[in-house]
Enzyme design. Structure first.
Site, PDB file in Angstrom:
ATOM      1  N   HIS A 199       0.815  -1.230   0.000  1.00 45.45           N
ATOM      2  CA  HIS A 199       0.000   0.000   0.000  1.00 45.45           C
ATOM      3  C   HIS A 199       0.840   1.268   0.000  1.00 45.45           C
ATOM      4  CE1 HIS A 199       0.026   1.494   4.297  1.00 45.45           C
ATOM      5  NE2 HIS A 199       0.466   0.275   4.521  1.00 45.45           N
ATOM      6  N   THR A 235      -3.830 -19.684   4.314  1.00 41.24           N
ATOM      7  CA  THR A 235      -4.245 -19.515   2.926  1.00 41.24           C
ATOM      8  C   THR A 235      -3.890 -18.108   2.463  1.00 41.24           C
ATOM      9  OG1 THR A 235      -6.005 -21.108   3.233  1.00 41.24           O
ATOM     10  CG2 THR A 235      -6.229 -19.604   1.357  1.00 41.24           C
ATOM     11  N   CYS A 323       2.017   7.487  12.809  1.00 40.19           N
ATOM     12  CA  CYS A 323       1.931   6.642  13.998  1.00 40.19           C
ATOM     13  C   CYS A 323       2.020   7.453  15.270  1.00 40.19           C
ATOM     14  CB  CYS A 323       3.052   5.610  13.989  1.00 40.19           C
ATOM     15  SG  CYS A 323       2.978   4.574  12.536  1.00 40.19           S
TER      16      CYS A 323
HETATM   17  C1  LIG Z   1       4.264   1.929   6.625  1.00 34.89           C
HETATM   18  C2  LIG Z   1       5.548   1.420   7.154  1.00 34.89           C
HETATM   19  C3  LIG Z   1       5.631   0.168   7.803  1.00 34.89           C
HETATM   20  C4  LIG Z   1       4.412  -0.666   8.087  1.00 34.89           C
HETATM   21  O1  LIG Z   1       3.851  -1.231   6.930  1.00 34.89           O
HETATM   22  P1  LIG Z   1       2.333  -1.758   6.975  1.00 34.89           P
HETATM   23  O2  LIG Z   1       2.161  -2.459   5.683  1.00 34.89           O
HETATM   24  O3  LIG Z   1       1.478  -0.538   7.097  1.00 34.89           O
HETATM   25  O4  LIG Z   1       2.223  -2.674   8.136  1.00 34.89           O
HETATM   26  C5  LIG Z   1       6.873  -0.263   8.207  1.00 34.89           C
HETATM   27  N1  LIG Z   1       7.978   0.457   8.002  1.00 34.89           N
HETATM   28  C6  LIG Z   1       7.946   1.658   7.389  1.00 34.89           C
HETATM   29  C7  LIG Z   1       9.217   2.408   7.160  1.00 34.89           C
HETATM   30  C8  LIG Z   1       6.730   2.172   6.948  1.00 34.89           C
HETATM   31  O5  LIG Z   1       6.704   3.367   6.360  1.00 34.89           O
END
Ligand SMILES: *Cc1c(COP(=O)(O)O)cnc(C)c1O
Length: 387
Positions: A199, A235, A323
């Site tokens: 994403h 799965t 975060c």
């Molecule tokens: C977004 C992010 C994550 C976490 O990824 P998710 O797919 O949202 O769990 C980990 N490390 C960094 C550097 C990120 O930017």
């Protein structure tokens, strides 16, 4: 709406959605089923795996699908800790890692592992000399992020990983932010593990991967069925994985042109802020920086207030880091680069993406300047400084 928070997430690309749709409908087979309906799904999974392995020049067997960046980071840390337990219990990381790494380290510390958190300089760089000094005979893993999600600083990963290689220590890098921007070749880079998340590069949420170099000896992560060569049971998220595969090919195809365009907008934005908005400063490195990242502090205002005013106009940016925006404390990254509190409080993170236009950025920086002045009128300290 003006979305300028691409480090938090990106829109799923329409072509990615098209590629995924059949797997929510008629192509619902379990890829582990041995009849043709199932093996067809399996084939699509393996096609995605090859697209990904080609993108970083590894073997398809070295790619493991996960539920995203967080799981990939957790697996790398915990898997290496368990897999190398006999060799030692010391892990080295940096103090500006994503919480997916930092909290995994805290968890491991509670299980008897020892963690060294390397400091960073004022631009967010980890220094090779300090890494070298932190290595002990019982060090089993070094985990340093490729590029930081808040300030965009790109680490000298090749140099750091080379040190790990020389000492026979596993090296993991969280490349969640870097993967779409940087050309990564694990044949040249001495990394043993690398995390990415779909994403963050126009793929769907809830899917990512961990690259694990053959022979790394890390422990399996989820226990159950035999999926992912018995390392990660359950799965598979077929639609998500197929979507991630498509997002990878799109990113690969357009990387250079997209990077160039984003960089132009980013440089314009930085220059305009520096020129037009007094008492502002850009955090992180200007040279070694992710193309879309602008992390900027304004004195005499609260970043949260600025975000609310922008939000009211449908402009979306982030406070330092998604975060930490719910918490009142200053982000660990800004603390680690030694940003004084009076600056840190007025920090926002603007991250550009491929769908942004120069016209939007021009409009944005004008509006930003006006809102900053507006907020500063409430600051006695500002009014005092001005006169
Ligand atoms: C977004 C992010 C994550 C976490 O990824 P998710 O797919 O949202 O769990 C980990 N490390 C960094 C550097 C990120 O930017």
């Amino acid at each position: 709406m003006l979305y300028l928070d691409h480090a938090a997430t990106t829109a799923t690309h329409p072509d990615v959605i098209d590629e995924m749709m059949p797997f929510f409908g008629e192509l619902y087979a379990n890829p582990s089923s041995s009849y043709e309906f199932g093996t067809d799904a399996k084939l699509m999974l393996e096609k995605a795996r090859i697209r990904i392995s080609d993108s970083i020049h590894c073997e398809p067997e070295e790619i493991f699908f996960t539920s995203g960046g967080t799981e990939a980071d957790n697996w790398a840390l915990v898997g290496a800790a368990e897999g190398c337990r006999k060799k030692g219990k010391h892990i080295i990381t940096s103090c500006i890692e994503h919480h997916a790494v930092l909290r995994s380290c805290e968890y491991l510390a509670s299980r008897g592992y020892e963690i060294t958190y390397l400091p960073v300089d004022s631009e967010g760089f980890v220094h090779a000399g300090q890494l070298e000094q932190a290595i002990r005979p019982d060090t089993i893993l070094i985990s340093i992020m490729y590029a930081n999600n808040e300030i965009g600083t790109i680490q000298p990963v090749d140099q750091l990983a080379e040190i790990a290689r020389r000492h026979g220590i596993l090296f993991h890098t969280d490349a969640v932010q870097a993967y779409m921007h940087q050309k990564i070749d694990v044949r040249e880079l001495s990394v043993d593990m690398l995390s990415a998340s779909a994403h963050k590069f126009y793929g769907p949420k809830g899917v990512g991967f961990l690259y694990v170099r053959k022979g790394s000896g890390i422990a399996p992560f989820l226990h159950g069925g035999g999926q992912e060569r018995k390392q990660r049971a359950g799965t598979e998220n077929v639609a998500g994985i197929v979507g991630m595969g498509k997002a990878v090919s799109l990113a690969e195809k357009n990387r250079e042109a997209t990077q160039k365009r984003i960089l132009e907008m980013r440089n314009y934005l930085i220059e305009a802020i520096q020129r037009d908005i007094p008492y502002s400063r850009i955090n992180g490195s200007i040279q070694q920086r992710l193309a879309g990242n602008v992390n900027v502090s304004f004195r005499f205002l609260e970043g949260e207030s600025l975000i609310i005013l922008l939000d009211m106009e449908g402009i979306y940016v982030s406070a330092g880091s998604a975060c930490s925006s719910g918490e009142k404390t200053i982000s660990h990254v800004l603390q680690s680069i030694g940003l004084p509190e009076e600056w840190a409080r007025g920090t926002i993170r603007i991250t550009l993406g491929e769908e942004n236009t120069m016209e939007e950025i021009r409009f944005f920086v004008r509006r930003l300047g006006q809102l900053v002045s507006q907020l500063r009128e409430f600051s006695d300290e500002y009014l005092y400084n001005k006169n």
